[in-house]
Design a protein around this motif. Sequence first.
Motif, PDB file in Angstrom:
ATOM      1  N   ALA A  11     -22.522 -80.027 -89.843  1.00 28.50           N
ATOM      2  CA  ALA A  11     -21.233 -79.388 -89.567  1.00 28.50           C
ATOM      3  C   ALA A  11     -21.355 -78.271 -88.546  1.00 28.50           C
ATOM      4  CB  ALA A  11     -20.625 -78.846 -90.860  1.00 28.50           C
ATOM      5  N   THR A  12     -22.521 -77.653 -88.448  1.00 35.12           N
ATOM      6  CA  THR A  12     -22.677 -76.518 -87.533  1.00 35.12           C
ATOM      7  C   THR A  12     -22.992 -76.944 -86.108  1.00 35.12           C
ATOM      8  OG1 THR A  12     -25.007 -76.357 -88.142  1.00 35.12           O
ATOM      9  CG2 THR A  12     -23.452 -75.020 -89.396  1.00 35.12           C
ATOM     10  N   ARG A  13     -23.214 -78.254 -85.899  1.00 35.20           N
ATOM     11  CA  ARG A  13     -23.533 -78.688 -84.539  1.00 35.20           C
ATOM     12  C   ARG A  13     -22.246 -78.730 -83.703  1.00 35.20           C
ATOM     13  NH1 ARG A  13     -28.051 -83.455 -85.259  1.00 35.20           N
ATOM     14  NH2 ARG A  13     -28.925 -82.720 -87.203  1.00 35.20           N
ATOM     15  N   THR A  14     -22.356 -78.437 -82.430  1.00 44.87           N
ATOM     16  CA  THR A  14     -21.211 -78.425 -81.538  1.00 44.87           C
ATOM     17  C   THR A  14     -20.836 -79.856 -81.157  1.00 44.87           C
ATOM     18  OG1 THR A  14     -21.965 -76.335 -80.624  1.00 44.87           O
ATOM     19  CG2 THR A  14     -20.312 -77.557 -79.353  1.00 44.87           C
ATOM     20  N   ARG A  15     -19.554 -80.155 -81.247  1.00 44.70           N
ATOM     21  CA  ARG A  15     -19.108 -81.484 -80.873  1.00 44.70           C
ATOM     22  C   ARG A  15     -19.168 -81.671 -79.355  1.00 44.70           C
ATOM     23  NH1 ARG A  15     -13.701 -82.512 -84.577  1.00 44.70           N
ATOM     24  NH2 ARG A  15     -14.685 -82.123 -86.591  1.00 44.70           N
ATOM     25  N   THR A  16     -19.383 -82.880 -78.936  1.00 45.24           N
ATOM     26  CA  THR A  16     -19.357 -83.217 -77.520  1.00 45.24           C
ATOM     27  C   THR A  16     -18.184 -84.158 -77.290  1.00 45.24           C
ATOM     28  OG1 THR A  16     -20.685 -85.221 -77.695  1.00 45.24           O
ATOM     29  CG2 THR A  16     -21.874 -83.125 -77.576  1.00 45.24           C
ATOM     30  N   ARG A  17     -18.061 -84.610 -76.055  1.00 46.07           N
ATOM     31  CA  ARG A  17     -16.976 -85.529 -75.731  1.00 46.07           C
ATOM     32  C   ARG A  17     -17.377 -86.977 -75.995  1.00 46.07           C
ATOM     33  NH1 ARG A  17     -12.788 -83.273 -73.039  1.00 46.07           N
ATOM     34  NH2 ARG A  17     -13.059 -81.146 -72.253  1.00 46.07           N
ATOM     35  N   THR A  18     -18.605 -87.204 -76.474  1.00 40.69           N
ATOM     36  CA  THR A  18     -19.049 -88.559 -76.763  1.00 40.69           C
ATOM     37  C   THR A  18     -18.210 -89.138 -77.895  1.00 40.69           C
ATOM     38  OG1 THR A  18     -21.298 -87.969 -76.130  1.00 40.69           O
ATOM     39  CG2 THR A  18     -21.010 -89.985 -77.430  1.00 40.69           C
ATOM     40  N   ARG A  19     -17.735 -90.329 -77.718  1.00 41.94           N
ATOM     41  CA  ARG A  19     -16.914 -90.948 -78.748  1.00 41.94           C
ATOM     42  C   ARG A  19     -17.772 -91.431 -79.909  1.00 41.94           C
ATOM     43  NH1 ARG A  19     -12.028 -94.588 -76.161  1.00 41.94           N
ATOM     44  NH2 ARG A  19     -10.902 -92.862 -75.183  1.00 41.94           N
ATOM     45  N   CYS A  20     -17.190 -91.349 -81.079  1.00 36.87           N
ATOM     46  CA  CYS A  20     -17.878 -91.804 -82.290  1.00 36.87           C
ATOM     47  C   CYS A  20     -18.106 -93.310 -82.224  1.00 36.87           C
ATOM     48  CB  CYS A  20     -17.023 -91.456 -83.513  1.00 36.87           C
ATOM     49  SG  CYS A  20     -17.689 -92.087 -85.070  1.00 36.87           S
ATOM     50  N   GLU A  21     -19.276 -93.732 -82.678  1.00 32.99           N
ATOM     51  CA  GLU A  21     -19.624 -95.149 -82.690  1.00 32.99           C
ATOM     52  C   GLU A  21     -19.564 -95.739 -84.099  1.00 32.99           C
ATOM     53  OE1 GLU A  21     -23.313 -95.851 -80.674  1.00 32.99           O
ATOM     54  OE2 GLU A  21     -22.837 -94.449 -79.046  1.00 32.99           O
ATOM     55  N   GLY A  22     -19.039 -94.992 -85.046  1.00 30.90           N
ATOM     56  CA  GLY A  22     -18.890 -95.529 -86.395  1.00 30.90           C
ATOM     57  C   GLY A  22     -17.911 -96.677 -86.411  1.00 30.90           C
ATOM     58  N   VAL A  23     -18.140 -97.641 -87.288  1.00 29.59           N
ATOM     59  CA  VAL A  23     -17.316 -98.849 -87.273  1.00 29.59           C
ATOM     60  C   VAL A  23     -15.855 -98.538 -87.556  1.00 29.59           C
ATOM     61  CG1 VAL A  23     -17.673 -99.393 -89.727  1.00 29.59           C
ATOM     62  CG2 VAL A  23     -17.196-101.243 -88.090  1.00 29.59           C
ATOM     63  N   ASP A  24     -15.576 -97.525 -88.375  1.00 29.58           N
ATOM     64  CA  ASP A  24     -14.187 -97.197 -88.677  1.00 29.58           C
ATOM     65  C   ASP A  24     -13.466 -96.673 -87.442  1.00 29.58           C
ATOM     66  OD1 ASP A  24     -13.898 -97.389 -91.824  1.00 29.58           O
ATOM     67  OD2 ASP A  24     -15.856 -96.499 -91.405  1.00 29.58           O
ATOM     68  N   CYS A  25     -14.170 -95.865 -86.647  1.00 27.07           N
ATOM     69  CA  CYS A  25     -13.564 -95.343 -85.409  1.00 27.07           C
ATOM     70  C   CYS A  25     -13.466 -96.437 -84.359  1.00 27.07           C
ATOM     71  CB  CYS A  25     -14.380 -94.172 -84.878  1.00 27.07           C
ATOM     72  SG  CYS A  25     -14.019 -92.594 -85.708  1.00 27.07           S
ATOM     73  N   VAL A  26     -14.503 -97.265 -84.253  1.00 25.65           N
ATOM     74  CA  VAL A  26     -14.502 -98.331 -83.249  1.00 25.65           C
ATOM     75  C   VAL A  26     -13.380 -99.326 -83.523  1.00 25.65           C
ATOM     76  CG1 VAL A  26     -15.785-100.296 -82.342  1.00 25.65           C
ATOM     77  CG2 VAL A  26     -16.955 -98.121 -82.723  1.00 25.65           C
ATOM     78  N   GLN A  27     -13.242 -99.742 -84.772  1.00 27.20           N
ATOM     79  CA  GLN A  27     -12.204-100.711 -85.115  1.00 27.20           C
ATOM     80  C   GLN A  27     -10.821-100.082 -85.089  1.00 27.20           C
ATOM     81  OE1 GLN A  27     -13.375-102.432 -88.874  1.00 27.20           O
ATOM     82  NE2 GLN A  27     -14.950-103.709 -87.934  1.00 27.20           N
ATOM     83  N   GLY A  28     -10.771 -98.784 -85.486  1.00 23.40           N
ATOM     84  CA  GLY A  28      -9.487 -98.118 -85.500  1.00 23.40           C
ATOM     85  C   GLY A  28      -9.092 -97.523 -84.161  1.00 23.40           C
TER      86      GLY A  28
END
Length: 292
Positions: A11-28
């Motif tokens: 949770a403490t890591r800084t988010r980047t602009r890289t898109r999530c590769e999780g199947v829920d995000c990819v399919q959704g």
Amino acid sequence: MNQRELHVSVATRTRTRTRCEGVDCVQGRAGAAAVQGLRLCPGCLRLLARRLQELPCLYEELAQLLGGGSGAGVRERVSGGPAPAGMPFNAAAADVRASILSTLGSWAGLVSAQRRVPAPERSVERLASFLLLHGAWLAAHPAATDATGEIARLAATARRVGRERPPRRVRVGPCVAQGCTGVLVADFRGAGAGSCTAIRCDAETEHVWPGELWTELRRALRGQGERWLTAGDVARLWSVSTGTVYRLASEQHWRRRSRAGRTSYAESDVHACFARRREGGSGAGPGGSDIL
């Protein structure tokens, strides 16, 4: 590491602009941002952890559908053998359980090989805990999409199969009505062992008996010779737990036979035992309850 710990660890890591590769995000097609250094967003990380925690529970619940409604930890190895015909075996539940074990084992093997850490014991609970412990590493792996996809499908399939009820129809034998050539079939309802609600003839709709008359009907069919019942069969036919079946088999000295290391009991001994219990008002007969 549990679900909360896995989430907090990233949770403490800084988010980047890289898109999530999780199947829920990819399919959704949500386009959520992945956590820095990982390939999953916080939401997909939580889903991964939750599913890994859920799979051992689903695995044990599916064991109850394999026959007799009992958990794997309290069942002795029994076999339907030749009797009674029609006793259901839930092949779908068995297949999903095998898939859960093999899939978790494969991902744990990948972690163990690439991180050079000892592999866990090959049990669903240990494998799932191991993957939770290494969840952040798995979330950073190029195969993160495949991992989240396979685990999500496993959990969804296990839930679906767990909700389904296998056919509960048991062949009793030839119809006892004079001159009838039909076959009697027992209908069951309810989860777990279930209860026998009616015994019907497949040829004549008016030939129907309440489930409570199971023992009397079987007495009328004694000329067929001895048949053998598994612990799961007995549990379903008399609506008791398999633990009660094992206890009664030992206390009442039911005749038993073993084939290929699997045990079944003489039907006449089982019927005599439950007839005595019903006459004695124990409530363990068809439709009754069983409290140990």
